[in-house]
Every structure is written in structure tokens, then in C-alpha cells.
Design an enzyme around this catalytic site. Structure first.
Site, PDB file in Angstrom:
ATOM      1  N   LEU A  61      49.369  58.667  45.684  1.00 36.45           N
ATOM      2  CA  LEU A  61      50.124  57.404  45.583  1.00 36.45           C
ATOM      3  C   LEU A  61      49.192  56.276  45.105  1.00 36.45           C
ATOM      4  O   LEU A  61      47.993  56.463  44.985  1.00 36.45           O
ATOM      5  CB  LEU A  61      50.729  57.078  46.951  1.00 36.45           C
ATOM      6  CG  LEU A  61      51.865  58.018  47.380  1.00 36.45           C
ATOM      7  CD1 LEU A  61      52.154  57.887  48.870  1.00 36.45           C
ATOM      8  CD2 LEU A  61      53.128  57.728  46.564  1.00 36.45           C
ATOM      9  N   GLY A 137      60.677  61.586  38.420  1.00 40.98           N
ATOM     10  CA  GLY A 137      62.041  61.165  38.696  1.00 40.98           C
ATOM     11  C   GLY A 137      62.773  60.795  37.418  1.00 40.98           C
ATOM     12  O   GLY A 137      62.197  60.155  36.530  1.00 40.98           O
ATOM     13  N   SER A 168      53.022  51.036  33.499  1.00 40.75           N
ATOM     14  CA  SER A 168      52.697  50.931  32.076  1.00 40.75           C
ATOM     15  C   SER A 168      51.662  51.981  31.702  1.00 40.75           C
ATOM     16  O   SER A 168      51.018  52.571  32.572  1.00 40.75           O
ATOM     17  CB  SER A 168      52.141  49.538  31.796  1.00 40.75           C
ATOM     18  OG  SER A 168      50.962  49.337  32.559  1.00 40.75           O
ATOM     19  N   GLY A 203      39.259  45.300  21.230  1.00 43.64           N
ATOM     20  CA  GLY A 203      40.073  44.370  22.033  1.00 43.64           C
ATOM     21  C   GLY A 203      39.219  43.622  23.051  1.00 43.64           C
ATOM     22  O   GLY A 203      38.479  44.239  23.811  1.00 43.64           O
ATOM     23  N   TYR A 206      40.814  41.456  29.288  1.00 42.54           N
ATOM     24  CA  TYR A 206      40.030  41.582  30.509  1.00 42.54           C
ATOM     25  C   TYR A 206      39.616  43.025  30.833  1.00 42.54           C
ATOM     26  O   TYR A 206      38.507  43.266  31.315  1.00 42.54           O
ATOM     27  CB  TYR A 206      40.745  40.911  31.693  1.00 42.54           C
ATOM     28  CG  TYR A 206      41.796  41.752  32.388  1.00 42.54           C
ATOM     29  CD1 TYR A 206      41.453  42.524  33.488  1.00 42.54           C
ATOM     30  CD2 TYR A 206      43.122  41.767  31.961  1.00 42.54           C
ATOM     31  CE1 TYR A 206      42.406  43.296  34.136  1.00 42.54           C
ATOM     32  CE2 TYR A 206      44.069  42.535  32.604  1.00 42.54           C
ATOM     33  CZ  TYR A 206      43.711  43.290  33.690  1.00 42.54           C
ATOM     34  OH  TYR A 206      44.640  44.065  34.329  1.00 42.54           O
ATOM     35  N   ILE A 207      40.472  44.003  30.521  1.00 36.53           N
ATOM     36  CA  ILE A 207      40.106  45.394  30.857  1.00 36.53           C
ATOM     37  C   ILE A 207      38.896  45.829  30.023  1.00 36.53           C
ATOM     38  O   ILE A 207      37.924  46.378  30.544  1.00 36.53           O
ATOM     39  CB  ILE A 207      41.307  46.345  30.660  1.00 36.53           C
ATOM     40  CG1 ILE A 207      42.391  46.027  31.703  1.00 36.53           C
ATOM     41  CG2 ILE A 207      40.880  47.809  30.767  1.00 36.53           C
ATOM     42  CD1 ILE A 207      43.653  46.874  31.605  1.00 36.53           C
ATOM     43  N   HIS A 467      29.876  23.512  54.165  1.00 40.55           N
ATOM     44  CA  HIS A 467      28.645  23.384  53.380  1.00 40.55           C
ATOM     45  C   HIS A 467      27.608  24.348  53.926  1.00 40.55           C
ATOM     46  O   HIS A 467      27.488  24.484  55.144  1.00 40.55           O
ATOM     47  CB  HIS A 467      28.108  21.953  53.487  1.00 40.55           C
ATOM     48  CG  HIS A 467      26.763  21.801  52.835  1.00 40.55           C
ATOM     49  ND1 HIS A 467      26.618  21.698  51.471  1.00 40.55           N
ATOM     50  CD2 HIS A 467      25.507  21.752  53.366  1.00 40.55           C
ATOM     51  CE1 HIS A 467      25.329  21.583  51.181  1.00 40.55           C
ATOM     52  NE2 HIS A 467      24.643  21.619  52.317  1.00 40.55           N
TER      53      HIS A 467
END
Ligand code: FAD
Length: 488
Positions: A61, A137, A168, A203, A206-207, A467
Site C-alpha cells: 500500500l 480494479g 499518475s 526537465g 522538482y523531481i 531564539h
């Protein structure tokens, strides 16, 4: 006696399988996909009293996030940063022996983190009485999900509500297939068996930059090819250009305004043909190429067309404000619908849709979804960028504070970057916060809470911050909105 017990258990198990093959089980909600959107949704539904099942095709999972995304990448980012820091300890008066990389052990450590967390989700399912079905599924009808297991058994789940959370998958470049050896998706880049001498990343999102940081720290020469003249599209430009400057200083080589023309997989290496903005062609020969040009909604195997669930123009599942698809009792959340592809956005939607199904008023505030890049220094953002405010003709004030002037940052030799606060010119309401620096990924939560409560920059400026902490830079940036920062 022991043999007898095992046999009885086996018989019980096979009876259960046969039963499932023949019979359909009845649920009030079936969630397809066990990633952060799906598993959170299933748990919340169960908490709300729904008899809930979650169908997950992977053996574990947690979805992309836990298996091949957030968690393994953060593990490698942490370990590679420690490796690099260890090499510099001598400069800080800590004598150590030769610092060597054991990539196999580093990967094992990453796998251990993944395994602990994915098993954790299994435990949460048991605790919350969510039925877990391991298989693919597909939607047979608006009230039936058909599960196909790895050994091709079919299980029919009858249900009142279906929640699609199938996430995705990485986008390939036309004609260039991932082989996860030379041509890599992020999953391949998280699982390399040796440190590539040269890595090309297509590219500058961020990845790609997180993975580039990992391998650059471990010794690769990393080249990033980006078609735009900046990195991290969508980010406040000032932060993005500071980020670029810092990554360049760290040794990552950027080819901006450059397009990939072709990639040839030559078995042990790849030839990447590029063209810059002047039209000049050149080639990069690399051991591996990471294609990191985005991700697309995963709607495979779901049978959506037959059921009549509509997609938008980017092939994501179209939903209304209540996450309802064009079919009344079918909902969709997470990466498979529009919005930023982030685990916490998927989780928020998972909770919201469960509460809406239960007749409550779940909602997601899309204006305040934080974004963090876990490089060193980190980048953390929330709310509007300066560019968005200009575009929307919204008058604003800017407060900025550099970590160079923050005592904690100076003390721990980690003083790169700054905090930038954008506040409404008239009302002083905080509209956006953009930070680059150490620990900002944790600090952004303070601003998320403040902004949810509609804080003004003055509210932040008058809040006592401990602080010495990095978070004092937030208070100082807020003071600087009215030009009254104390320490710069
Ligand atoms: P997913 O996590 O993709 O889960 C969908 C699940 O559905 C998958 O497990 C899949 O196997 C399953 N599935 C698909 N089809 C079926 C089917 N027909 N039947 C059964 N199961 C099915 N986000 C962050 O917020 N922070 C980060 O630091 C971060 N780092 C990332 C790093 C990398 C390298 C990558 C790739 C992503 C990262 N993300 C990060 C993005 C984050 O992982 C996704 O936004 C998040 O996982 C989306 O959750 P989801 O539940 O929508 O989908």
C-alpha cells in the site's frame, strides 16, 4: 498435530478464495488505488461508519508516494546529504577516517524506510477495518468494481460509492521508452545499482532536481536540460533564480533554453542530442538519462469510457466541487484529477470526499497548498507568487529577510537563501510566502496555519518566535514588509 493445523488453515484460505471467486461482496464504498489519496480516503470513510474496501494493484500500500516517490526520494536525499556533510566534517574540527560510499547499504536503508511505512498503512487498514484487496480494479458498473488478482482470479465488489484514486504515471518522450537501466523514469533513478559517471536529466522540475542533487552528491556529473530559461516552472521567479544559482554552485550543470532533439539508447550509454536557443546542436553522452518532464493521470484499466466517466482536455478525470465525476456515485481524487500532483493535496481530497459522501461539508483550500523541494537548501512556497499578483492586478507589499542575518543559520553554517512575504498593500493580509533555506520545508507549516486564519504581515511580525531559530527569519521578513526588520 502441526501438519494438521497447517492443512486446515490452507483449506480455509482456499475456501475463502473460491468463495470470493464465486460471490460478490457488498460494500458501502470501494476506493480504487491505495496511495495517499486512496488510503486516507478509505480510512476516513471507515471512521465515518462506511463499510469500505480499498483495491490496490501493487503488492504494497502507499501508492507512488510511499513506494517510488516522496519516501524513497527523501531517504536518498537525506543519506546523500549526510554523505556529503561527513566529507566536510574535518573543516569543522571533527576528525573522521576516510568517508566511503556503500550504495548497496544506502539503498537497503531506503527500502527499509519504504517497507516500514507501507506496512504501517496495512496496519492502519486493519485498525480501521478497511478491507484490502490486492489486484487491479476496474469499474464494471456504477455499483460494481471488479478486482483481477495477480493470479487472474476475479472478485466482484458490489458498492454504493466508488472513489477513483489511481494516481499518475511518468510521461515518456515521444518514441523514447523507459528501460529503467539507461533511460530512466524517477523510479529507475531511485534504484540505480551504481553511481553513474554522467547523468543527463531532461526537465528542470522538482523531481528531476531532487534526483539530480542525490546523484551529484554521490559523485555523478549531472546535466539538466530545460527548454525554458528558468527552472521549477510556476515558482516565484526570484526564488527560482536563487535556487538555480545555488544548484549551479553545487556543481549541477544547466542547459537552459535547450531542447532535446533525440535520445539514442546505446546499451551501455545514451547519446542525447540537444539544440540551444541559437539553433546550435550538440551531444551529451551519458551513462543514464532521467526523463523528468511531468506525470500524467493514470486512468488505465478502469473502463471509464464504457461507464460514461468524462475526462478533461488533459485526460484527467473531470470532477465537480464535490469530487463527483459525470457518474453520480463515482468520485475521483488525487493525481488523477486536476491540481498540483502532491501527496498532501491527494490526502486533503481523500478526507474531503469521504466527508462529503457522509453528508458533511469537507473542503480543500486550493489557494493554500504548500509546495516543498527537499534539496539542500530546501525550497518552500505557499500562496500567490509575485508574478501571479502582477497578473491579477493585485497591489502588494514585499518583505524579505536573508538567512545570512539569522543567528541560528550563521551558527550552524547554513545561511543560504531568504524568506519573502507578499502582503496585500491595503489590508496587509499575507498573500504568498516563498522561502529558500535550511528547514524551510518545516517552517512553511507556520505560514499555512497563519494564512488559513487570514493573518496579516503585522500578525506574524508581532508573534514571538523562539531564539535562536531559523523561523525568526519569518518574523523578520514580516517586519520588513513595513521596513522595520531589526537584524538587517
Ligand atoms: P498514487 O500515489 O499514484 O497512488 C495510486 C495507486 O493506485 C498506485 O499505488 C497504483 O498502483 C494504484 N492503481 C492504479 N490503477 C489501479 C487499478 N486499476 N486498480 C488498483 N490499483 C490501481 N509529493 C509530495 O507531496 N511531496 C514529495 O516530496 C513528493 N515527492 C515525489 C517524488 C517522486 C520521485 C515522485 C514520482 C512523486 C513525488 N510526489 C511528491 C508526488 C506524490 O507521490 C503524488 O502526488 C501522490 O502519490 C499522489 O497520490 P495519489 O493517491 O493520487 O496516487
Amino acid at each position: 498435530c502441526i501438519i494438521f493445523k497447517i492443512d486446515k488453515r490452507k483449506i480455509r484460505e482456499s475456501r475463502k478464495i473460491i468463495f470470493r471467486n464465486l460471490m460478490s461482496e457488498k460494500f458501502q464504498a470501494v476506493v480504487i488505488g491505495g496511495g495517499p489519496g486512496g488510503y486516507v480516503c478509505a480510512i476516513r470513510l471507515s471512521q465515518l461508519g462506511f463499510k469500505t474496501a480499498c483495491v490496490e494493484a501493487r503488492n504494497t500500500l502507499g501508492g507512488t508516494c510511499l513506494n517510488v516517490g516522496c519516501i524513497p526520494s527523501k531517504s536518498l536525499l537525506n543519506l546523500s546529504e549526510n554523505f556529503q556533510k561527513a566529507k566536510k566534517l574535518q573543516n569543522l574540527g571533527i576528525e573522521v577516517g576516510e568517508v566511503k560510499l556503500n550504495l548497496e547499504k544506502m539503498m537497503k536503508n531506503k527500502e527499509k524506510s519504504v517497507s516500514i511505512l507501507t506496512k504501517g498503512v496495512e496496519f492502519l487498514f486493519k485498525k480501521n477495518k478497511v478491507s484490502h484487496f490486492n489486484g487491479t480494479g476496474s469499474i464494471a458498473s456504477a455499483n460494481e468494481v471488479l478486482v483481477t488478482t495477480k493470479d487472474n482470479k476475479k472478485i466482484s465488489l458490489n458498492t454504493d460509492n466508488i472513489i477513483i484514486s489511481t494516481g499518475s504515471i511518468p510521461v515518456e518522450l515521444p518514441g523514447i521508452k523507459f528501460d529503467e537501466k539507461i533511460i530512466l523514469s524517477s523510479s529507475g533513478a531511485l534504484d540505480l545499482k551504481s553511481v553513474p559517471k554522467k547523468m543527463v536529466i531532461v526537465g528542470g522540475g522538482y523531481i528531476g532536481l531532487e534526483m539530480g542533487s542525490v546523484w551529484s552528491r554521490l559523485g555523478s556529473e549531472v546535466h539538466v536540460v530545460e527548454a525554458l530559461n528558468y527552472i521549477t516552472p510556476g515558482m516565484d521567479k526570484e526564488i527560482s533564480s536563487e535556487f538555480l544559482k545555488i544548484l549551479k554552485k553545487q556543481g549541477i550543470i544547466f542547459h537552459l533554453e535547450t531542447k532535446v532533439q533525440n535520445i539514442k539508447n546505446e546499451k551501455n550509454s545514451a547519446k542525447v542530442s540537444i539544440q540551444d536557443k541559437t539553433g546550435k546542436n550538440s551531444e551529451l553522452i551519458a551513462d543514464v538519462v532521467l526523463i523528468s518532464v511531468g506525470r500524467k493521470a493514470n486512468t488505465k484499466n478502469l473502463n471509464l469510457e464504457k461507464i460514461g466517466v468524462s475526462l478533461d482536455n488533459k485526460k484527467r478525470i473531470k470532477v465537480n466541487k464535490e469530487f463527483r465525476t459525470s457518474t453520480k456515485n463515482i468520485f475521483a481524487i488525487g493525481d488523477v484529477i486536476s491540481g498540483p500532483m502532491l501527496a498532501h493535496k491527494a490526502e486533503e481530497e481523500g478526507i474531503a470526499v469521504a466527508e462529503l459522501i457522509a453528508g458533511q461539508s469537507g473542503h480543500v483550500n486550493y489557494d493554500l497548498i504548500p509546495g516543498v523541494i527537499y534539496t539542500s537548501p530546501e525550497v518552500a512556497v505557499i500562496g500567490k507568487t509575485e508574478e501571479q499578483l502582477k497578473e491579477g492586478n493585485i497591489k502588494y507589499k514585499v518583505g524579505k529577510f536573508p538567512f545570512m542575518a539569522n543567528s541560528r543559520a550563521k551558527t550552524v553554517n547554513n545561511a543560504e537563501g531568504f524568506v519573502k512575504i507578499l502582503a496585500d498593500e491595503k489590508t496587509d493580509k499575507v498573500l504568498g510566502v516563498h522561502m529558500i533555506g535550511s528547514h524551510v520545508g518545516e517552517m512553511i507549516a507556520e505560514m499555512a496555519v497563519a494564512m488559513e486564519f487570514g493573518a496579516s504581515s503585522e500578525d506574524i511580525a508581532r508573534t514571538c518566535h523562539a531564539h535562536p531559530t531559523f523561523s525568526e527569519a519569518i518574523k523578520e521578513a514580516a517586519l520588513s514588509v513595513e521596513k522595520r526588520a531589526i537584524h538587517s
